[in-house]
Design an enzyme around this catalytic site. Sequence first.
Site, PDB file in Angstrom:
ATOM      1  N   CYS A  74       4.833  -0.667   1.304  1.00 28.72           N
ATOM      2  CA  CYS A  74       4.298   0.363   0.414  1.00 28.72           C
ATOM      3  C   CYS A  74       4.861   1.722   0.803  1.00 28.72           C
ATOM      4  O   CYS A  74       5.177   1.966   1.972  1.00 28.72           O
ATOM      5  CB  CYS A  74       2.770   0.375   0.484  1.00 28.72           C
ATOM      6  SG  CYS A  74       2.002   1.470  -0.758  1.00 28.72           S
ATOM      7  N   CYS A  78      -2.309   5.038   2.509  1.00 29.74           N
ATOM      8  CA  CYS A  78      -3.761   5.140   2.338  1.00 29.74           C
ATOM      9  C   CYS A  78      -4.463   4.675   3.610  1.00 29.74           C
ATOM     10  O   CYS A  78      -4.206   3.557   4.086  1.00 29.74           O
ATOM     11  CB  CYS A  78      -4.211   4.311   1.144  1.00 29.74           C
ATOM     12  SG  CYS A  78      -3.393   4.782  -0.395  1.00 29.74           S
ATOM     13  N   CYS A  81      -6.297   1.172   3.609  1.00 25.58           N
ATOM     14  CA  CYS A  81      -5.591   0.011   3.051  1.00 25.58           C
ATOM     15  C   CYS A  81      -5.976  -1.270   3.793  1.00 25.58           C
ATOM     16  O   CYS A  81      -5.959  -1.324   5.015  1.00 25.58           O
ATOM     17  CB  CYS A  81      -4.084   0.218   3.142  1.00 25.58           C
ATOM     18  SG  CYS A  81      -3.130  -1.172   2.482  1.00 25.58           S
TER      19      CYS A  81
END
Length: 352
Positions: A74, A78, A81
């Site tokens: 990714c 975040c 996650c």
Amino acid sequence: MDFSPAVSSPRLLLRRFISTIYCIFEIAFSKLTYWTTGACKGTNSFVAGDKLDQNKDQNPMIPTSVNYHFTRKCNYRCGFCFHTAKTSFVLPLEEAKTGLKLLKESGMEKINFSGGEPFLHNKGEFVGKLVQYCKQDLQLPSVSIVSNGSMIKEEWFQKYGIYLDILAISCDSFDEATNQLIGRTQGRKSHLDNLFKICSWCKEYKVALKINSVINIFNYDEDMTQQINLINPVRWKVFQCLLIDGENAGETALREAERFVISDQQFQEFLDRHSSVSCLVPESNEKMRNSYLILDEYMRFLDCRGGRKDPSKSILDVGVKEAIRFSGFDEKMFLKRGGKYVWSKADMKLEW
């Protein structure tokens, strides 16, 4: 975890053949054990064991809705996650198609492609070809993607939009500073600008839009009512921040999500604040944990019942019926949380 490179088709066939022979011997040995134990003790162990096997055959678990996390990579970071970049492995396209066909033959009606970020691998061409295959060749009623939206181009919609039923975009806040704090961003690029571009493309290319939000300590007191009503998604999935050992919690995790966690009361406060939003679909930790059929990058079902992700064997090795037994899937909770809904855009009667 297996970090071996992708295998060629002959090796894959050999691996399946060996797995099949192993399963035959395992079943034969199990039956012999039942019979021997029963004979020695004067019981009906063989009969009881045979009835259990018959019940499994008569009531096999059906993978109606499957979430295929074909990549873990990714471009966002975040902090909460729960499916992190622990490997960079992605199956070759044809092997992924083989697995999807096995799932369709076992009763799959809906496939959701997720990650990681699905549009990161091969600039979206890989997921585009899978979407086209599932809709055009397998003729699945519903094909969807979950994405952060940062890598999607209009050209992708022009080429593959016709085959996609639902595009879910992750958006946790309508405040850029909060998105930066969470990690829902790449550099100084605006996550919200991307979101609103995609909203217009979904309408233009007739793809149903969904919004996913993870409610955590940095956004639980935000009021998103006005923005969600403006976007008007078909569904707004609101998740309570969830800890998964080995992913976003524990010594081996790549994230430390403990600081993002909120209480059940704080989650309920957020839901109460947005009670007027008709498309809101809430998912607490209890509803979320075991109510998804998750396939990882190796096409292994992930069992989350122990608060971590314990993988089954790959469906490419042992088939769907055997692998799904170790999925930990709670079908009752799946139905309770509204997992079955009108998920084909042809049936939504949307005004484009």
